[in-house]
Design an enzyme around this catalytic site. Structure first.
Site, short mmCIF file in Angstrom:
data_model
loop_
_atom_site.label_atom_id
_atom_site.label_comp_id
_atom_site.label_asym_id
_atom_site.label_seq_id
_atom_site.Cartn_x
_atom_site.Cartn_y
_atom_site.Cartn_z
N LYS A 56 0.83 -1.20 0.00
CA LYS A 56 0.00 0.00 0.00
C LYS A 56 0.87 1.26 0.00
CE LYS A 56 -3.58 -2.58 -0.23
NZ LYS A 56 -4.47 -3.15 0.75
C1 LIG Z 1 -5.46 -4.19 1.17
C2 LIG Z 1 -6.92 -4.01 1.21
C3 LIG Z 1 -7.70 -4.33 2.35
C4 LIG Z 1 -7.19 -5.08 3.53
O1 LIG Z 1 -6.07 -4.62 4.10
P1 LIG Z 1 -5.13 -5.60 4.98
O2 LIG Z 1 -4.26 -4.60 5.67
O3 LIG Z 1 -4.39 -6.46 4.02
O4 LIG Z 1 -6.00 -6.36 5.91
C5 LIG Z 1 -9.05 -4.02 2.33
N1 LIG Z 1 -9.63 -3.47 1.26
C6 LIG Z 1 -8.93 -3.18 0.14
C7 LIG Z 1 -9.63 -2.56 -1.01
C8 LIG Z 1 -7.57 -3.47 0.07
O5 LIG Z 1 -6.90 -3.21 -1.05
#
Ligand SMILES: *Cc1c(COP(=O)(O)O)cnc(C)c1O
Length: 379
Positions: free
Chosen positions: A180
């Site tokens: 991210k």
């Molecule tokens: C990455 C992501 C999540 C979940 O995040 P985690 O930190 O991996 O639990 C939820 N929604 C979207 C759209 C994502 O891309």
């Protein structure tokens, strides 16, 4: 293989983590509050609750809103499964709304059609880093007195009508997973301007215990009370130390992502059958993903073939995402909903995510474009 995403860990990130390791605190210490304060500045939210994943943040949001069995929550058909899974965690039912095929954002009219007397909330998701139409969503949710949650895992640092993501919905959730915009390896946060929701989420991330360690220490008390069921969703001081130094680089990294997106735009403009996603007016994009649609009617090929050919050329393309209700678990749970969101199902066979990350250089971008042109038979 050129990956589709890649984290940046600089020396200052390493230094920050090392300092945390050498300090008195490994878990809940001063870095947690410092990271939450820095996130409050970026998002404009009064309350930030850091948690150990974006999924935990979504779960906490559902809990704070008091959603439970018998309730329905509307989610976009195309999203990461966690957006819908959090509704199941609290015993409620996810209801899938269609998306706008030009930008893959939740379609407000489709949301309107899915509202029933059982609807308690809508979770919008800022696909690829582009904020949804929050003005229209908020108006609709206010009209029906339902809550608006933003899954902003893709859009930290983005804005909509100059308002930062984090201040556009009742609760907004972020993920700091490795790929991210910023990372704490695993991690997340829920942010809100509602003190009651904030309080519930703080208790929820700490087992449902109403007084945390620091409170007890301050008051010189050993007693604590648990009066709701919570989880251990806390983010550690080590991770928050990483998050603090990562967050300092957010702005420049989004700028670099924007340059890469502009380079793709210029290289792909006028190319028949390869359509970048449309951008809404009055938003600032976070460019988590750069996604194109491969229109098989206008090329001599299709997305799956392009995917395979580009991978063979060591370009790490990807697909985000399969409509959630087509996953085997959802079919078993809810039945076969094929045809429920026609736009989502059509576009799901067209979308291709091209690599985008701040350390890509111009040569990398050109290599992706060349591989794409060869793969659709245009070179
Ligand atoms: C990455 C992501 C999540 C979940 O995040 P985690 O930190 O991996 O639990 C939820 N929604 C979207 C759209 C994502 O891309």
């Amino acid at each position: 293989m050129l990956p589709y995403a890649r984290q940046i860990i600089d020396e200052d990130d390493i230094q920050s983590v090392v300092e945390a390791l050498r300090s008195d605190w490994l878990t809940t210490g001063p870095k947690v509050g410092e990271f939450e304060g820095a996130l409050a500045e970026v998002t404009g939210a009064s309350d930030v609750i850091s948690v150990n994943s974006g999924t935990a943040a979504l779960h906490a949001a559902m809990h704070a809103l008091g959603i439970g069995p018998g309730d329905e929550v509307i989610v976009p058909a195309i999203t990461f499964v966690a957006t819908a899974n959090c509704v199941l965690y609290v015993g409620a039912k996810p209801v899938f709304a269609d998306i706008n095929p030009t930008n893959l954002l939740i379609d407000v009219e489709s949301v309107r059609h899915r509202i029933t007397p059982a609807t308690r909330a809508v979770i919008a998701m800022d696909y690829a880093g582009q904020p949804c139409d929050y003005r229209a969503l908020k108006t609709l949710c206010d009209q029906y007195e339902i809550a608006l949650v933003a899954d902003a895992a893709h859009s930290l640092g983005a804005t909509c009508e100059n308002v930062p993501v984090g201040s556009l919905a009742d609760i907004t959730t972020f993920s700091f997973h490795a790929i991210k915009a910023i990372t704490t390896a695993e991690g997340g946060a829920a942010v809100t301007n509602n003190p009651e929701y904030a309080k519930r989420m703080r208790i929820f991330r700490n087992h449902g215990i109403t007084m945390d360690w620091a409170d007890r220490e301050r008051k010189g008390q050993w007693q604590y009370e648990m009066d709701s069921l919570g989880f251990n969703y806390r983010l550690s001081d080590i991770q928050c130390a990483l998050g603090i130094s990562q967050l300092r680089k957010l702005k420049t990294q989004i700028e670099r992502r924007s340059e890469i997106a502009a380079h793709y735009d210029a290289s792909l403009s006028g190319l028949a059958g390869v359509i970048p996603l449309m951008r809404r007016d009055d938003i600032r994009h976070a460019w988590h993903l750069y996604v194109v649609r491969i229109l098989s009617g206008k090329t001599r090929t299709d997305r799956d073939a392009v995917y395979t050919r580009m991978r063979a050329k060591e370009v790490g393309v990807n697909v985000h995402y399969t409509p959630v209700y087509l996953h085997p678990y959802y079919k078993k749970l809810l039945g076969d909903f094929t045809g429920h969101c026609p736009m989502a199902e059509t576009v799901a066979s067209e979308i291709l995510t091209l690599p985008i990350f701040p350390r890509m250089n111009g040569t990398d971008v050109d290599r992706v474009v060349d591989a794409l042109l060869e793969s659709i038979g245009n070179a």
